[in-house]
Design a protein around this motif. Structure first.
Motif, PDB file in Angstrom:
ATOM      1  N   GLN A 230       0.835  -1.205   0.000  1.00  0.00           N
ATOM      2  CA  GLN A 230       0.000   0.000   0.000  1.00  0.00           C
ATOM      3  C   GLN A 230       0.873   1.260   0.000  1.00  0.00           C
ATOM      4  O   GLN A 230       0.625   2.197  -0.770  1.00  0.00           O
ATOM      5  CB  GLN A 230      -0.916   0.014   1.216  1.00  0.00           C
ATOM      6  N   ALA A 231       1.905   1.275   0.839  1.00  0.00           N
ATOM      7  CA  ALA A 231       2.758   2.457   0.943  1.00  0.00           C
ATOM      8  C   ALA A 231       3.489   2.737  -0.370  1.00  0.00           C
ATOM      9  O   ALA A 231       3.583   3.890  -0.813  1.00  0.00           O
ATOM     10  CB  ALA A 231       3.761   2.283   2.077  1.00  0.00           C
TER      11      ALA A 231
ATOM     12  N   LEU B 137       9.151   5.132   5.708  1.00  0.00           N
ATOM     13  CA  LEU B 137       7.915   4.429   6.059  1.00  0.00           C
ATOM     14  C   LEU B 137       8.162   2.918   6.123  1.00  0.00           C
ATOM     15  O   LEU B 137       7.711   2.241   7.046  1.00  0.00           O
ATOM     16  CB  LEU B 137       6.831   4.732   5.027  1.00  0.00           C
ATOM     17  N   ALA B 138       8.879   2.415   5.116  1.00  0.00           N
ATOM     18  CA  ALA B 138       9.145   0.970   5.051  1.00  0.00           C
ATOM     19  C   ALA B 138       9.988   0.505   6.236  1.00  0.00           C
ATOM     20  O   ALA B 138       9.767  -0.585   6.785  1.00  0.00           O
ATOM     21  CB  ALA B 138       9.848   0.637   3.736  1.00  0.00           C
TER      22      ALA B 138
ATOM     23  N   GLY C 271       9.989   1.758   9.234  1.00  0.00           N
ATOM     24  CA  GLY C 271       9.101   1.684  10.392  1.00  0.00           C
ATOM     25  C   GLY C 271       8.298   0.398  10.408  1.00  0.00           C
ATOM     26  O   GLY C 271       8.079  -0.208  11.461  1.00  0.00           O
ATOM     27  N   VAL C 272       7.860  -0.045   9.211  1.00  0.00           N
ATOM     28  CA  VAL C 272       7.091  -1.286   9.092  1.00  0.00           C
ATOM     29  C   VAL C 272       7.968  -2.499   9.388  1.00  0.00           C
ATOM     30  O   VAL C 272       7.616  -3.372  10.190  1.00  0.00           O
ATOM     31  CB  VAL C 272       6.481  -1.412   7.679  1.00  0.00           C
ATOM     32  N   LEU C 273       9.128  -2.570   8.740  1.00  0.00           N
ATOM     33  CA  LEU C 273       9.986  -3.747   8.860  1.00  0.00           C
ATOM     34  C   LEU C 273      10.599  -3.876  10.255  1.00  0.00           C
ATOM     35  O   LEU C 273      10.843  -4.987  10.731  1.00  0.00           O
ATOM     36  CB  LEU C 273      11.095  -3.682   7.809  1.00  0.00           C
ATOM     37  N   LEU C 274      10.821  -2.740  10.902  1.00  0.00           N
ATOM     38  CA  LEU C 274      11.422  -2.760  12.232  1.00  0.00           C
ATOM     39  C   LEU C 274      10.383  -2.850  13.343  1.00  0.00           C
ATOM     40  O   LEU C 274      10.737  -3.031  14.512  1.00  0.00           O
ATOM     41  CB  LEU C 274      12.266  -1.498  12.435  1.00  0.00           C
ATOM     42  N   GLU C 275       9.104  -2.671  12.950  1.00  0.00           N
ATOM     43  CA  GLU C 275       8.003  -2.691  13.925  1.00  0.00           C
ATOM     44  C   GLU C 275       8.260  -1.692  15.054  1.00  0.00           C
ATOM     45  O   GLU C 275       8.174  -2.009  16.238  1.00  0.00           O
ATOM     46  CB  GLU C 275       7.794  -4.105  14.471  1.00  0.00           C
ATOM     47  N   LEU C 276       8.572  -0.467  14.652  1.00  0.00           N
ATOM     48  CA  LEU C 276       8.919   0.576  15.611  1.00  0.00           C
ATOM     49  C   LEU C 276       7.685   1.123  16.317  1.00  0.00           C
ATOM     50  O   LEU C 276       6.555   0.985  15.838  1.00  0.00           O
ATOM     51  CB  LEU C 276       9.647   1.716  14.900  1.00  0.00           C
ATOM     52  N   ASP C 277       7.927   1.797  17.446  1.00  0.00           N
ATOM     53  CA  ASP C 277       6.841   2.445  18.174  1.00  0.00           C
ATOM     54  C   ASP C 277       6.355   3.670  17.410  1.00  0.00           C
ATOM     55  O   ASP C 277       7.022   4.152  16.476  1.00  0.00           O
ATOM     56  CB  ASP C 277       7.296   2.845  19.574  1.00  0.00           C
ATOM     57  N   VAL C 278       5.202   4.190  17.784  1.00  0.00           N
ATOM     58  CA  VAL C 278       4.566   5.301  17.075  1.00  0.00           C
ATOM     59  C   VAL C 278       5.472   6.530  17.044  1.00  0.00           C
ATOM     60  O   VAL C 278       5.611   7.194  16.003  1.00  0.00           O
ATOM     61  CB  VAL C 278       3.211   5.655  17.722  1.00  0.00           C
TER      62      VAL C 278
ATOM     63  N   LEU D 275       8.910  10.254  13.859  1.00  0.00           N
ATOM     64  CA  LEU D 275      10.192  10.919  13.633  1.00  0.00           C
ATOM     65  C   LEU D 275      10.770  10.534  12.277  1.00  0.00           C
ATOM     66  O   LEU D 275      11.273  11.396  11.530  1.00  0.00           O
ATOM     67  CB  LEU D 275      11.160  10.542  14.754  1.00  0.00           C
ATOM     68  N   LEU D 276      10.693   9.250  11.922  1.00  0.00           N
ATOM     69  CA  LEU D 276      11.149   8.803  10.606  1.00  0.00           C
ATOM     70  C   LEU D 276      10.324   9.450   9.497  1.00  0.00           C
ATOM     71  O   LEU D 276      10.861   9.836   8.452  1.00  0.00           O
ATOM     72  CB  LEU D 276      11.041   7.277  10.501  1.00  0.00           C
ATOM     73  N   ASP D 277       9.019   9.565   9.725  1.00  0.00           N
ATOM     74  CA  ASP D 277       8.122  10.172   8.736  1.00  0.00           C
ATOM     75  C   ASP D 277       8.537  11.612   8.447  1.00  0.00           C
ATOM     76  O   ASP D 277       8.654  12.019   7.286  1.00  0.00           O
ATOM     77  CB  ASP D 277       6.688  10.116   9.260  1.00  0.00           C
ATOM     78  N   SER D 278       8.765  12.391   9.494  1.00  0.00           N
ATOM     79  CA  SER D 278       9.166  13.787   9.329  1.00  0.00           C
ATOM     80  C   SER D 278      10.534  13.896   8.666  1.00  0.00           C
ATOM     81  O   SER D 278      10.754  14.730   7.780  1.00  0.00           O
ATOM     82  CB  SER D 278       9.181  14.473  10.694  1.00  0.00           C
TER      83      SER D 278
END
Length: 288
Positions: A134-135, A182-183, A185-192, A197-200
């Motif tokens: 989706q991303a 974004l990817a 964050g998904v693969l690492l299953e990071l916290d919100v 922070l990665l998004d910004s």
């Protein structure tokens, strides 16, 4: 980095080793995908995963390679006469100059679609694959790169506000550079909080990359760019140097890179090893 690149190139080449009903189409695809380039988008993803301590697997590289396939397909289409009309890319003739317009369109089409076949082959949890698919789709299509390209084409010869210019850049260039963050964050299953922070950080990097590209278009040579310089000015495209002037555009880039450096430092406080990523970002700086 050399090891990352070697595995990435192997995954890309391996995907096209199966017999195809149209070998000439594959030849056109490989002509562009093996033409070099910095591979910054896939390498950013691998940098992020390694920085958080994840051991890179072949499956992670497939995600990175799928992103590079989308990017290369977009370059083939960008260079077409109906778009940016360029004769050179990565220091060699553009795909349509080598194989003809129809073949180039089809090569780009294949890369856009083949990327999702490769992504689906990654042996990852189904929930991750759905989120990544989706991303990547949203980053690539109507709501991302293609939408931004459409805005860019319609803006030629017009006077834009900074908000309108930023909207073009956020989508046309920024979204595919944003995807690795974004990817990760998904693969690492990071916290919100870490994902935000990665998004910004990814959004700032996408914008910085385009501001840099705008500057180089008016300051760099063909040998440095691997493509024709001053194309934006000739096409009367809205760019940061055109709206703000070259020196202010340099200042905007420097400010963005400073913000990015601070955001990487904030990630380091959460356990991220950021030295490699910082070095790669520093390579985007432009001297006066």
């Amino acid at each position: 980095m050399n090891q990352q690149l070697a595995v990435l190139e192997t995954v890309l080449k391996h995907f096209y080793q199966s017999p195809s009903p149209e070998p000439q189409l594959v030849a056109g695809i490989l002509y562009s995908i093996q033409a070099g380039g910095k591979r910054i988008r896939p390498l950013l993803l691998l940098d992020l995963l390694e920085g958080f301590g994840l051991k890179i697997s072949q499956e992670h590289v497939k995600v990175a390679a799928a992103l590079e396939m989308i990017h290369t397909g977009s370059l083939i289409h960008d260079d077409l006469p109906a778009m940016d009309d360029d004769d050179y890319r990565r220091g060699q003739l553009t795909n349509h100059k080598q194989f003809g317009e129809a073949a180039a369109i089809l090569a780009g089409d294949s890369l856009f679609l083949d990327a999702f076949a490769l992504l689906a082959q990654a042996d990852l949890p189904a929930t991750q694959l759905v989120e990544l698919t989706q991303a990547l789709s949203l980053a690539s299509g109507t709501y991302g790169m293609v939408g931004g390209q459409s805005l860019d084409m319609r803006s030629e010869g017009q006077t834009l506000t900074i908000e309108e210019l930023q909207r073009i850049h956020e989508n046309k260039t920024g979204r595919l550079l944003h995807f690795p963050f974004l990817a990760a964050g998904v693969l690492l299953e990071l916290d919100v909080e870490s994902r935000e922070l990665l998004d910004s950080l990814g959004k700032n990097l996408g914008l910085a990359f385009q501001v840099r590209d705008d500057i180089l278009d008016v300051t760099a040579s063909f040998q440095e760019l691997g493509k024709t310089p001053n194309k934006d000015e000739i096409a009367q495209k809205a760019t940061y140097p055109a709206i703000f002037g070259l020196e202010e555009a340099r200042g905007i880039l420097a400010e963005l890179l400073d913000q990015i450096h601070q955001q990487i430092t904030a990630l380091e406080a959460k356990g991220f090893q950021g030295a490699v990523l910082k070095e790669r970002i520093e390579g985007l700086a432009i001297g006066s």
